[in-house]
Design an enzyme around this catalytic site. Structure first.
Site, PDB file in Angstrom:
ATOM      1  N   ILE A 120     -59.456 -88.766 -13.963  1.00 39.20           N
ATOM      2  CA  ILE A 120     -60.401 -89.491 -14.820  1.00 39.20           C
ATOM      3  C   ILE A 120     -59.805 -89.712 -16.207  1.00 39.20           C
ATOM      4  CG2 ILE A 120     -62.709 -89.440 -15.853  1.00 39.20           C
ATOM      5  CD1 ILE A 120     -63.621 -87.705 -13.492  1.00 39.20           C
ATOM      6  N   CYS A 121     -59.708 -88.636 -16.977  1.00 39.74           N
ATOM      7  CA  CYS A 121     -59.354 -88.767 -18.389  1.00 39.74           C
ATOM      8  C   CYS A 121     -57.863 -89.004 -18.634  1.00 39.74           C
ATOM      9  CB  CYS A 121     -59.828 -87.529 -19.147  1.00 39.74           C
ATOM     10  SG  CYS A 121     -61.628 -87.371 -19.127  1.00 39.74           S
TER      11      CYS A 121
END
Length: 218
Positions: A120-121
Site C-alpha cells: 500500500i504505502c
C-alpha cells in the site's frame, strides 16, 4: 514512464543523485507486519537511514495519522533528531504535495523508497513517481507487508511499473562503490558492524585478525 536505466554503470546508485523517502515505520504498521521478522525490518531501516546520513543523501521522513498510528520508530527518528516527519492523511505519500515538493527541491531523480506496508504505502508512491519520470528504487528488506504474499505481489507489481527492487546493504555498497573513498569507509564499516548481521560479525573478526601479529604465540 520512468526514465530509469536498466543496465550499465549509470543504473547504479550514487550519493549525489539519490534522495531517500522513509514511509510509515510506525507502531500500528509494525504490529501487522508479517512478511518479515519485524525487528529485522527495523534494523535494516535504521541501517539504511544511517547510511543516508553518512553519504549526505537527503532523507525525508513521513508518517500517516501519527496521532493514531504512533510516532515514527525511535531508532529511525534518532538518526535525524532534528527532523519532524511529515504527518499525512493521504495513504499515497506521493499525493501529499509537501512530500513531493521536498523531493523535487533536492533536484535528484533517483528516488529510493522504503516503508510499511509494501503493498500500500510503498507501492502507491513508487508506481506514481515512476510514472512521473523518477528513477524509483524500493528497498525491499527495509519494507514489509501484512503477509509474504502481499509483499511479494507488491514487489512484482512495482517491477512491472519500472521500479527496481534492492536491499539495504546493496544501497550502502553502491553509495560507497570504492574502498579508496576513505572518508566514508569508517562510517560504512561501523554501520555494517551494527546492522549487517553476520557480515558485521565477519568484519569484526577480520579486524581482529588484521590486528593480530603474525606468529603470535601464547
Amino acid at each position: 514512464m520512468s526514465t530509469q536505466k536498466k543496465a550499465g554503470l549509470g543504473a547504479l546508485l550514487t550519493p549525489e543523485e539519490s534522495v531517500l523517502v522513509l514511509i510509515d515505520h510506525q507502531p500500528f504498521q509494525v504490529a501487522n507486519l508479517h512478511s518479515h521478522e519485524p525487528t529485522m525490518v527495523i534494523n535494516n531501516t535504521v541501517g539504511l537511514a544511517k547510511a543516508a546520513k553518512l553519504f549526505d543523501v537527503p532523507t525525508i521522513l513521513t508518517t500517516v495519522l501519527e496521532e493514531r498510528g504512533g510516532l515514527l520508530v525511535q531508532g529511525i527518528q534518532d538518526v535525524f533528531p532534528e527532523q519532524k516527519p511529515i504527518n499525512r492523511t493521504f495513504i499515497n505519500t506521493w499525493q501529499d504535495e509537501r512530500v513531493v515538493d521536498a523531493v523535487r527541491a533536492t533536484g535528484r531523480k533517483k528516488l529510493i523508497i522504503a516503508g510499511l506496508w509494501t503493498e500500500i504505502c510503498v507501492a502507491m508512491p513508487a508506481i506514481q513517481a515512476a510514472g512521473e519520470g523518477f528513477e524509483v528504487v524500493v528497498v525491499t528488506d527495509a519494507s514489509g507487508g501484512v503477509s509474504k504474499e502481499a509483499h511479494d505481489m507488491a514487489v512484482q507489481r512495482m517491477i512491472q511499473a519500472g521500479v527496481t527492487p534492492i536491499t539495504w546493504m546493496a544501497v550502502l555498497g553502491e553509495w560507497q562503490r570504492d574502498w579508496a573513498r576513505e572518508k566514508t569507509v569508517p562510517g560504512a564499516a561501523e554501520i555494517q558492524a551494527q546492522h549487517g548481521g553476520a557480515s558485521g560479525v565477519a568484519f569484526a573478526w577480520e579486524t581482529q585478525l588484521l590486528a593480530t601479529p603474525a606468529g603470535n604465540e601464547a
